[in-house]
Write a protein that holds these residues in place. Structure first.
Motif, PDB file in Angstrom:
ATOM      1  N   THR A  79      59.240  40.678  30.139  1.00 25.42           N
ATOM      2  CA  THR A  79      58.199  41.611  29.331  1.00 25.42           C
ATOM      3  C   THR A  79      57.252  41.810  30.314  1.00 25.42           C
ATOM      4  OG1 THR A  79      57.429  39.851  27.895  1.00 25.42           O
ATOM      5  CG2 THR A  79      59.183  41.005  27.176  1.00 25.42           C
ATOM      6  N   TYR A  80      56.527  42.843  30.056  1.00 25.79           N
ATOM      7  CA  TYR A  80      55.412  43.039  31.179  1.00 25.79           C
ATOM      8  C   TYR A  80      54.347  43.640  30.118  1.00 25.79           C
ATOM      9  CZ  TYR A  80      52.872  46.765  33.618  1.00 25.79           C
ATOM     10  OH  TYR A  80      51.730  47.402  34.149  1.00 25.79           O
ATOM     11  N   LYS A  81      53.259  43.200  30.710  1.00 22.27           N
ATOM     12  CA  LYS A  81      51.743  43.737  30.106  1.00 22.27           C
ATOM     13  C   LYS A  81      50.877  43.915  30.946  1.00 22.27           C
ATOM     14  CE  LYS A  81      50.312  42.035  25.883  1.00 22.27           C
ATOM     15  NZ  LYS A  81      49.663  41.069  24.979  1.00 22.27           N
ATOM     16  N   GLU A  82      50.077  44.958  31.022  1.00 23.53           N
ATOM     17  CA  GLU A  82      48.868  45.051  31.814  1.00 23.53           C
ATOM     18  C   GLU A  82      47.787  45.038  30.819  1.00 23.53           C
ATOM     19  OE1 GLU A  82      47.430  48.876  33.257  1.00 23.53           O
ATOM     20  OE2 GLU A  82      47.435  48.282  35.236  1.00 23.53           O
ATOM     21  N   VAL A  83      46.783  44.228  31.564  1.00 23.67           N
ATOM     22  CA  VAL A  83      45.476  44.013  30.863  1.00 23.67           C
ATOM     23  C   VAL A  83      44.513  43.788  31.682  1.00 23.67           C
ATOM     24  CG1 VAL A  83      46.382  42.901  28.944  1.00 23.67           C
ATOM     25  CG2 VAL A  83      45.715  41.507  30.410  1.00 23.67           C
ATOM     26  N   GLY A  84      43.183  44.128  31.413  1.00 24.57           N
ATOM     27  CA  GLY A  84      41.970  44.056  32.304  1.00 24.57           C
ATOM     28  C   GLY A  84      40.758  44.707  31.845  1.00 24.57           C
ATOM     29  N   PRO A  85      39.803  44.425  32.523  1.00 27.06           N
ATOM     30  CA  PRO A  85      38.539  44.967  32.226  1.00 27.06           C
ATOM     31  C   PRO A  85      38.274  46.297  33.005  1.00 27.06           C
ATOM     32  CG  PRO A  85      38.161  43.599  34.267  1.00 27.06           C
ATOM     33  CD  PRO A  85      39.665  43.425  33.687  1.00 27.06           C
ATOM     34  N   GLN A  86      37.211  47.045  32.265  1.00 25.95           N
ATOM     35  CA  GLN A  86      36.849  48.583  32.871  1.00 25.95           C
ATOM     36  C   GLN A  86      36.059  48.255  34.213  1.00 25.95           C
ATOM     37  OE1 GLN A  86      38.179  51.232  31.577  1.00 25.95           O
ATOM     38  NE2 GLN A  86      39.510  50.029  30.060  1.00 25.95           N
ATOM     39  N   GLN A  87      35.377  47.298  33.993  1.00 29.54           N
ATOM     40  CA  GLN A  87      34.461  47.023  35.289  1.00 29.54           C
ATOM     41  C   GLN A  87      34.986  45.823  36.133  1.00 29.54           C
ATOM     42  OE1 GLN A  87      32.152  49.373  36.095  1.00 29.54           O
ATOM     43  NE2 GLN A  87      32.850  50.522  34.357  1.00 29.54           N
ATOM     44  N   ALA A  88      35.040  45.881  37.513  1.00 33.02           N
ATOM     45  CA  ALA A  88      35.523  44.834  38.305  1.00 33.02           C
ATOM     46  C   ALA A  88      34.493  43.746  38.095  1.00 33.02           C
ATOM     47  CB  ALA A  88      35.872  45.337  39.459  1.00 33.02           C
ATOM     48  N   THR A  89      34.791  42.748  37.176  1.00 38.03           N
ATOM     49  CA  THR A  89      33.817  41.732  37.139  1.00 38.03           C
ATOM     50  C   THR A  89      34.515  40.568  37.111  1.00 38.03           C
ATOM     51  OG1 THR A  89      33.590  41.538  34.671  1.00 38.03           O
ATOM     52  CG2 THR A  89      31.838  42.891  36.288  1.00 38.03           C
ATOM     53  N   ALA A  90      34.228  39.319  37.350  1.00 39.55           N
ATOM     54  CA  ALA A  90      34.779  37.784  37.081  1.00 39.55           C
ATOM     55  C   ALA A  90      34.854  37.627  35.565  1.00 39.55           C
ATOM     56  CB  ALA A  90      34.376  36.879  37.938  1.00 39.55           C
ATOM     57  N   GLY A  92      34.756  39.436  33.121  1.00 43.12           N
ATOM     58  CA  GLY A  92      35.719  40.418  32.495  1.00 43.12           C
ATOM     59  C   GLY A  92      37.192  39.924  32.586  1.00 43.12           C
ATOM     60  N   GLN A  93      37.521  39.239  33.504  1.00 43.75           N
ATOM     61  CA  GLN A  93      38.929  38.585  33.871  1.00 43.75           C
ATOM     62  C   GLN A  93      39.125  37.446  33.194  1.00 43.75           C
ATOM     63  OE1 GLN A  93      39.183  38.960  38.298  1.00 43.75           O
ATOM     64  NE2 GLN A  93      40.811  40.549  37.855  1.00 43.75           N
ATOM     65  N   VAL A  94      37.965  36.483  33.062  1.00 36.34           N
ATOM     66  CA  VAL A  94      37.979  35.374  32.324  1.00 36.34           C
ATOM     67  C   VAL A  94      38.645  35.654  31.001  1.00 36.34           C
ATOM     68  CG1 VAL A  94      36.630  33.482  31.394  1.00 36.34           C
ATOM     69  CG2 VAL A  94      36.616  34.049  33.569  1.00 36.34           C
ATOM     70  N   SER A  95      37.975  36.393  30.211  1.00 30.68           N
ATOM     71  CA  SER A  95      38.229  36.661  28.933  1.00 30.68           C
ATOM     72  C   SER A  95      39.991  36.802  28.487  1.00 30.68           C
ATOM     73  CB  SER A  95      37.364  37.740  28.246  1.00 30.68           C
ATOM     74  OG  SER A  95      37.749  38.891  28.701  1.00 30.68           O
ATOM     75  N   TYR A  96      40.393  37.563  29.591  1.00 31.32           N
ATOM     76  CA  TYR A  96      41.649  37.937  29.578  1.00 31.32           C
ATOM     77  C   TYR A  96      42.666  36.766  29.969  1.00 31.32           C
ATOM     78  CZ  TYR A  96      40.749  43.023  28.504  1.00 31.32           C
ATOM     79  OH  TYR A  96      39.954  43.939  28.141  1.00 31.32           O
ATOM     80  N   ILE A  97      42.295  36.084  30.887  1.00 30.66           N
ATOM     81  CA  ILE A  97      42.849  35.032  31.105  1.00 30.66           C
ATOM     82  C   ILE A  97      43.125  33.976  29.859  1.00 30.66           C
ATOM     83  CG2 ILE A  97      43.205  32.769  32.718  1.00 30.66           C
ATOM     84  CD1 ILE A  97      41.902  34.377  34.977  1.00 30.66           C
ATOM     85  N   ASN A  98      41.913  33.832  29.347  1.00 27.90           N
ATOM     86  CA  ASN A  98      42.011  32.854  28.405  1.00 27.90           C
ATOM     87  C   ASN A  98      42.934  33.268  27.111  1.00 27.90           C
ATOM     88  OD1 ASN A  98      39.998  31.325  29.254  1.00 27.90           O
ATOM     89  ND2 ASN A  98      38.484  32.134  28.458  1.00 27.90           N
TER      90      ASN A  98
END
Length: 351
Positions: A79-90, A92-98
Motif C-alpha cells: 500500500t502507498y501513501k504520500e504525505v508531506g509539508p506544503q513548505q520544504a522545512t525539516a 514539517g517533515q518531523v511531524s509526518y515521520i512521527n
C-alpha cells in the motif's frame, strides 16, 4: 527537488533513456495534505505499507518520483501513501515521520530537508521497526537505513559546470541559484562544483551562491538581484527544478544574454530550451528514483538487504533497464549517471 530535486530534487540523471523525471499504513486514514492508494499493505506476511515523504507537496519533481513509487509498491502488493509539508522545512517533515511511526508504517521513503534535524524522529521510527530510506536528499548516514542517490555528488557538480563552461567559453563570472541553505544535496553538489571549477576551469569565477528556497517568486527575485549586482555576470547555475525554471522565465522576459543551466524538469523547460534561453541542462529520471526507493524499502522489509556495503537488491521497470543494484559505502545505492537535455531530445520527456 522542488529539486530540491534535488532533495535533492531538483536532484537532476539516469542512463540513455533518462531524464528528469508513500506511504504509510493502508488501514489508516490519509494524513491531511497526503494521498493514499494500493492494496492491503501485506504480502506474504510482510508489512509493505510504504510512505513517501517528499520535501514538499505540489512539486512536479516529487509528483513524478512518488507516482512511480506508487506503481512499484502496488506492483509487489503493498500500500502507498504520500504525505508531506506544503513548505520544504525539516520541522514539517518531523511531524509526518512521527505520525507514520504511530501508524506502524512498514517503511518511509523520504527526501530530507535537513541532514541532522530529522535524525531523532527517524531513530524513533527505526526503534519501532519502521525501515527508513532516504532518496534525492540524504540525512547523516547513521540516521537512515539506506540512501538512494540519483548519481554521485561529484558527477552532478561536474556535469553542471561542464555545460556552463561550454556555453561561456570557459571564462567569466558565474553565480549559483540554489534551493534552501540547509538542503544537503544542493550544498554537496555546489561544493563539488566549486572544487571542480577551481581545478578544471581556472578562468571561471563563482562570484555568489544565493538561495531561492525552492519558491518560484523568491528564485525569480534572486535572479533579478544577481543581474543587478553583477552586470558582467555570464552565467547562472541552478541545481533545483524550481530555481532553474524561475530563472529561465526572468532571463527570457528580459531577453538577457546571461547563460543558464542546472538541474530541471523537462516539461517545465521545453519553451526555454527551444528558444535558446537554456540550451542544455541536466537531471536524472525522478520516476526511476521513486521506483528504486520503493524497491529498496521492499528489500529492507524482506531482509534481503540491511544497508551493509555489498548488499544486492533487485528492481523492475527502470528506464535504464538496470535490474540489480549494489549497496555502496555508507549505505548508498546509486541510480546512475547524469543525462543532458537539449533540443534534440527534450520532446521525448513528458514528466
Amino acid at each position: 527537488m522542488k529539486l530540491t530535486a534535488p532533495s535533492t530534487r531538483l536532484t537532476a540523471l539516469a542512463g540513455a533513456a533518462v531524464a528528469l523525471a508513500l506511504v504509510a499504513t493502508g488501514c489508516a486514514a490519509p494524513t491531511p495534505g497526503g494521498s493514499s492508494g494500493g492494496g492491503s499493505g501485506s504480502a506474504a506476511g510482510k508489512n509493505y505499507s510504504i510512505a513517501f515523504l517528499p520535501k514538499n507537496l505540489g512539486n512536479p519533481y516529487f509528483d513524478a518520483s512518488d507516482k512511480a513509487g506508487q506503481q512499484a509498491i502496488q506492483g509487489f502488493g503493498g500500500t502507498y501513501k504520500e504525505v508531506g509539508p506544503q513548505q520544504a522545512t525539516a520541522d514539517g517533515q518531523v511531524s509526518y515521520i512521527n505520525t507514520l511511526t504511530q501508524q506502524k508504517a512498514g517503511a518511509i521513503v523520504l527526501s530530507a530537508n535537513d541532514v541532522n534535524a530529522l535524525c531523532s524522529a527517524i531513530g524513533q521510527a527505526k526503534a519501532a521497526g519502521v525501515k527508513v530510506v532516504t532518496f534525492d536528499s540524504d540525512t547523516k548516514p547513521g540516521c537512515r537505513d539506506v540512501y538512494v542517490s540519483a548519481s554521485s555528488t561529484e558527477l552532478i557538480g561536474q556535469k553542471q559546470m561542464d555545460i556552463m563552461a561550454k556555453q561561456i567559453g570557459s571564462s567569466g563570472k558565474v553565480a549559483i541559484l540554489s534551493a534552501s541553505a540547509n538542503a544537503t544535496n544542493q550544498n554537496a553538489w555546489n561544493d563539488a562544483m566549486k572544487k571542480y571549477t577551481a581545478s578544471k576551469y581556472p578562468n571561471i569565477q563563482i562570484v555568489a551562491t544565493v538561495y531561492g528556497n525552492d519558491d518560484d517568486q523568491t528564485s525569480y527575485d534572486k535572479t533579478q538581484a544577481l543581474l543587478s549586482q553583477y552586470p558582467d555576470l555570464k552565467g547562472i547555475i541552478s541545481p533545483t527544478t524550481v530555481g532553474i525554471a524561475a530563472a529561465a522565465r526572468y532571463l527570457d522576459s528580459k531577453n538577457s544574454p546571461v547563460k543558464l543551466t542546472g538541474l530541471g524538469d523537462p516539461q517545465q523547460m521545453v519553451k526555454y530550451v527551444k528558444d535558446g534561453t537554456v540550451p542544455e541542462f541536466a537531471l536524472w529520471n525522478p520516476q526511476d528514483l521513486g521506483k528504486l526507493g520503493a524497491f529498496a524499502a521492499k528489500a529492507l522489509i524482506d531482509g534481503t538487504i540491511t544497508g551493509k556495503q555489498g548488499d544486492k537488491l533487485q528492481a523492475e521497470g527502470l528506464s535504464n533497464k538496470t535490474t540489480e543494484f549494489t549497496v555502496g559505502a555508507d549505505g548508498v545505492i546509486t541510480l546512475g549517471p547524469p543525462f543532458v537535455f537539449d533540443k534534440s531530445n527534450i520532446d521525448q520527456f513528458k514528466f
